[in-house]
Design a protein around this motif. Structure first.
Motif, PDB file in Angstrom:
ATOM      1  N   PRO A   1       0.841  -1.205   0.000  1.00 24.63           N
ATOM      2  CA  PRO A   1       0.000   0.000   0.000  1.00 24.63           C
ATOM      3  C   PRO A   1       0.872   1.250   0.000  1.00 24.63           C
ATOM      4  O   PRO A   1       1.827   1.355   0.770  1.00 24.63           O
ATOM      5  N   THR A   2       0.551   2.171  -0.906  1.00 23.87           N
ATOM      6  CA  THR A   2       1.386   3.358  -1.071  1.00 23.87           C
ATOM      7  C   THR A   2       0.513   4.590  -1.291  1.00 23.87           C
ATOM      8  O   THR A   2      -0.461   4.531  -2.039  1.00 23.87           O
ATOM      9  N   ASP A   3       0.864   5.683  -0.661  1.00 24.39           N
ATOM     10  CA  ASP A   3       0.267   6.969  -0.982  1.00 24.39           C
ATOM     11  C   ASP A   3       1.203   7.653  -1.968  1.00 24.39           C
ATOM     12  O   ASP A   3       2.357   7.939  -1.651  1.00 24.39           O
ATOM     13  N   TYR A   4       0.708   7.896  -3.160  1.00 25.78           N
ATOM     14  CA  TYR A   4       1.562   8.358  -4.238  1.00 25.78           C
ATOM     15  C   TYR A   4       1.723   9.877  -4.246  1.00 25.78           C
ATOM     16  O   TYR A   4       0.731  10.604  -4.146  1.00 25.78           O
ATOM     17  N   ASN A   5       2.983  10.334  -4.399  1.00 22.47           N
ATOM     18  CA  ASN A   5       3.210  11.730  -4.722  1.00 22.47           C
ATOM     19  C   ASN A   5       3.218  11.848  -6.249  1.00 22.47           C
ATOM     20  O   ASN A   5       3.071  10.850  -6.961  1.00 22.47           O
ATOM     21  N   SER A   6       3.373  13.057  -6.759  1.00 20.39           N
ATOM     22  CA  SER A   6       3.269  13.278  -8.206  1.00 20.39           C
ATOM     23  C   SER A   6       4.294  12.472  -8.999  1.00 20.39           C
ATOM     24  O   SER A   6       3.995  11.902 -10.053  1.00 20.39           O
TER      25      SER A   6
ATOM     26  N   GLY B   1      -6.030  -1.108  -0.363  1.00 18.34           N
ATOM     27  CA  GLY B   1      -5.284  -0.100   0.378  1.00 18.34           C
ATOM     28  C   GLY B   1      -4.443   0.806  -0.491  1.00 18.34           C
ATOM     29  O   GLY B   1      -3.399   1.317  -0.067  1.00 18.34           O
ATOM     30  N   ARG B   2      -4.879   1.039  -1.737  1.00 18.60           N
ATOM     31  CA  ARG B   2      -4.112   1.850  -2.675  1.00 18.60           C
ATOM     32  C   ARG B   2      -4.791   3.198  -2.914  1.00 18.60           C
ATOM     33  O   ARG B   2      -6.008   3.262  -3.059  1.00 18.60           O
ATOM     34  N   THR B   3      -3.972   4.222  -3.009  1.00 16.18           N
ATOM     35  CA  THR B   3      -4.436   5.556  -3.372  1.00 16.18           C
ATOM     36  C   THR B   3      -3.495   6.084  -4.441  1.00 16.18           C
ATOM     37  O   THR B   3      -2.390   6.527  -4.139  1.00 16.18           O
ATOM     38  N   TYR B   4      -3.910   5.978  -5.712  1.00 20.72           N
ATOM     39  CA  TYR B   4      -3.006   6.330  -6.796  1.00 20.72           C
ATOM     40  C   TYR B   4      -2.897   7.833  -7.022  1.00 20.72           C
ATOM     41  O   TYR B   4      -1.813   8.341  -7.298  1.00 20.72           O
ATOM     42  N   PHE B   5      -4.012   8.542  -6.945  1.00 16.63           N
ATOM     43  CA  PHE B   5      -3.965   9.971  -7.230  1.00 16.63           C
ATOM     44  C   PHE B   5      -3.109  10.678  -6.186  1.00 16.63           C
ATOM     45  O   PHE B   5      -3.292  10.480  -4.983  1.00 16.63           O
ATOM     46  N   PRO B   6      -2.169  11.501  -6.619  1.00 22.96           N
ATOM     47  CA  PRO B   6      -1.185  12.084  -5.699  1.00 22.96           C
ATOM     48  C   PRO B   6      -1.755  13.161  -4.784  1.00 22.96           C
ATOM     49  O   PRO B   6      -2.622  13.939  -5.180  1.00 22.96           O
ATOM     50  N   ASN B   7      -1.238  13.156  -3.571  1.00 27.54           N
ATOM     51  CA  ASN B   7      -1.524  14.219  -2.601  1.00 27.54           C
ATOM     52  C   ASN B   7      -3.006  14.402  -2.330  1.00 27.54           C
ATOM     53  O   ASN B   7      -3.496  15.526  -2.161  1.00 27.54           O
ATOM     54  N   ILE B   8      -3.740  13.277  -2.324  1.00 19.54           N
ATOM     55  CA  ILE B   8      -5.183  13.328  -2.078  1.00 19.54           C
ATOM     56  C   ILE B   8      -5.529  12.414  -0.914  1.00 19.54           C
ATOM     57  O   ILE B   8      -5.130  11.245  -0.891  1.00 19.54           O
ATOM     58  N   GLN B   9      -6.275  12.927   0.037  1.00 19.76           N
ATOM     59  CA  GLN B   9      -6.817  12.119   1.122  1.00 19.76           C
ATOM     60  C   GLN B   9      -8.174  11.577   0.667  1.00 19.76           C
ATOM     61  O   GLN B   9      -9.097  12.353   0.435  1.00 19.76           O
ATOM     62  N   MET B  10      -8.274  10.262   0.516  1.00 16.67           N
ATOM     63  CA  MET B  10      -9.495   9.687  -0.012  1.00 16.67           C
ATOM     64  C   MET B  10     -10.725  10.007   0.840  1.00 16.67           C
ATOM     65  O   MET B  10     -11.836  10.101   0.336  1.00 16.67           O
ATOM     66  N   LYS B  11     -10.520  10.194   2.127  1.00 19.07           N
ATOM     67  CA  LYS B  11     -11.639  10.542   2.996  1.00 19.07           C
ATOM     68  C   LYS B  11     -12.192  11.924   2.663  1.00 19.07           C
ATOM     69  O   LYS B  11     -13.328  12.249   3.016  1.00 19.07           O
TER      70      LYS B  11
END
Length: 278
Positions: free
Chosen positions: A116-121, A182-192
């Motif tokens: 699981p990774t929170d992606y930056n640009s 548990g993935r969030t591809y779009f950068p710098n976005i809090q899914m909540k």
């Protein structure tokens, strides 16, 4: 008698494509028959890698992916594999002289999906390059039959189309990617905090890529032009449906185009294609 095994290998890749993607199957059917097996082979290969990281939760994914990487390299070096998917893929790669660095970049992006990774640009662009853009370039190498001049001319447009497709997939699969994988591809976005404003910003980016990609589709050889245009029209239809869906609903369900509608879309796209003389 190896010809029989080769035929079986391409048939297995075709079955994998038909099982996993109605939209791409329809698009491939719209290609000239001579190049269909190679595109089935490419799709079958990338689908197999994708399954390792997306579906095999009860197994050691890292070990399986590394084994897949090693078996891929061995197949490419030896010119044969007992795995039918790898056999059709290596034959396609060697026949059309697909750059091995594209395959390495693709597998690198699959490896990024292991955790699981929170992606930056920067990592976002890196992932899209490997997971989508290079796959488009593999297919482009087949479409231009290995011609270097045509490949370089069409390369930017193929990358834009692959990127647009992938970003539409991200929006379509937002719920499962976030809640299950548990993935969030779009950068710098809090899914909540996923809001209509954030959704519109992403959609504007995708819309620009679709417009640029269409320029390249019009320049493709006749053997592949309508097939790629059909895939483009399907994804554009899915994108339109996503745009018309509220942000909160995107987070709670997967947006789909029914198969019956895909068939109607294929027929209408053919009429549009003939009128426009793409």
């Amino acid at each position: 008698m190896k010809k029989l095994f080769d035929e079986l290998s391409y048939k297995v890749s075709k079955i994998v494509t038909e099982k996993y993607s109605t939209s791409f199957s329809l698009g491939i059917l719209a290609l000239k028959p001579a190049i269909r097996p190679a595109i089935y082979a490419i799709y079958g290969y990338v689908r197999l890698a994708d399954e390792i990281v997306d579906s095999f939760h009860d197994y050691d994914k890292a070990t399986l992916l590394e084994r897949f990487r090693n078996e891929t390299n061995t197949a490419l070096q030896e010119g044969i594999s007992l795995n039918p998917i790898l056999q059709s893929f290596q034959e396609t790669v060697n026949r059309y002289k697909i750059d091995p660095s594209l395959i390495a970049q693709f597998l690198h992006s699959m490896e990024m999906d292991l955790h699981p990774t929170d992606y930056n640009s920067e990592r976002y662009q890196e992932y899209i390059l490997g997971s989508a853009e290079v796959v488009g370039l593999m297919c482009l190498q087949v479409f231009v039959d290995g011609d270097k001049t045509s490949f370089e001319k069409l390369k930017p447009y193929a990358m834009k189309l692959g990127s647009a497709f992938q970003k539409v997939n991200f929006l379509r699969d937002l719920k499962d990617d976030y809640q299950i994988l548990g993935r969030t591809y779009f950068p710098n976005i809090q899914m909540k905090l996923f809001s209509p404003e954030i959704k519109h910003q992403i959609e504007a980016e995708i819309e620009t890529e679709f417009k640029e990609a269409l320029i390249g589709i019009k320049m493709l050889p006749a053997s592949s032009r309508f097939g790629v245009y059909l895939a483009y029209k399907y994804y554009l239809s899915l994108f339109t449906k996503i745009k018309n869906t509220p942000a909160e609903k995107i987070m709670s369900q997967r947006i789909r185009i029914p198969n019956s509608q895909k068939l109607s879309l294929a027929m209408s796209s053919y009429v549009q294609y003939k009128i426009a003389v793409l």
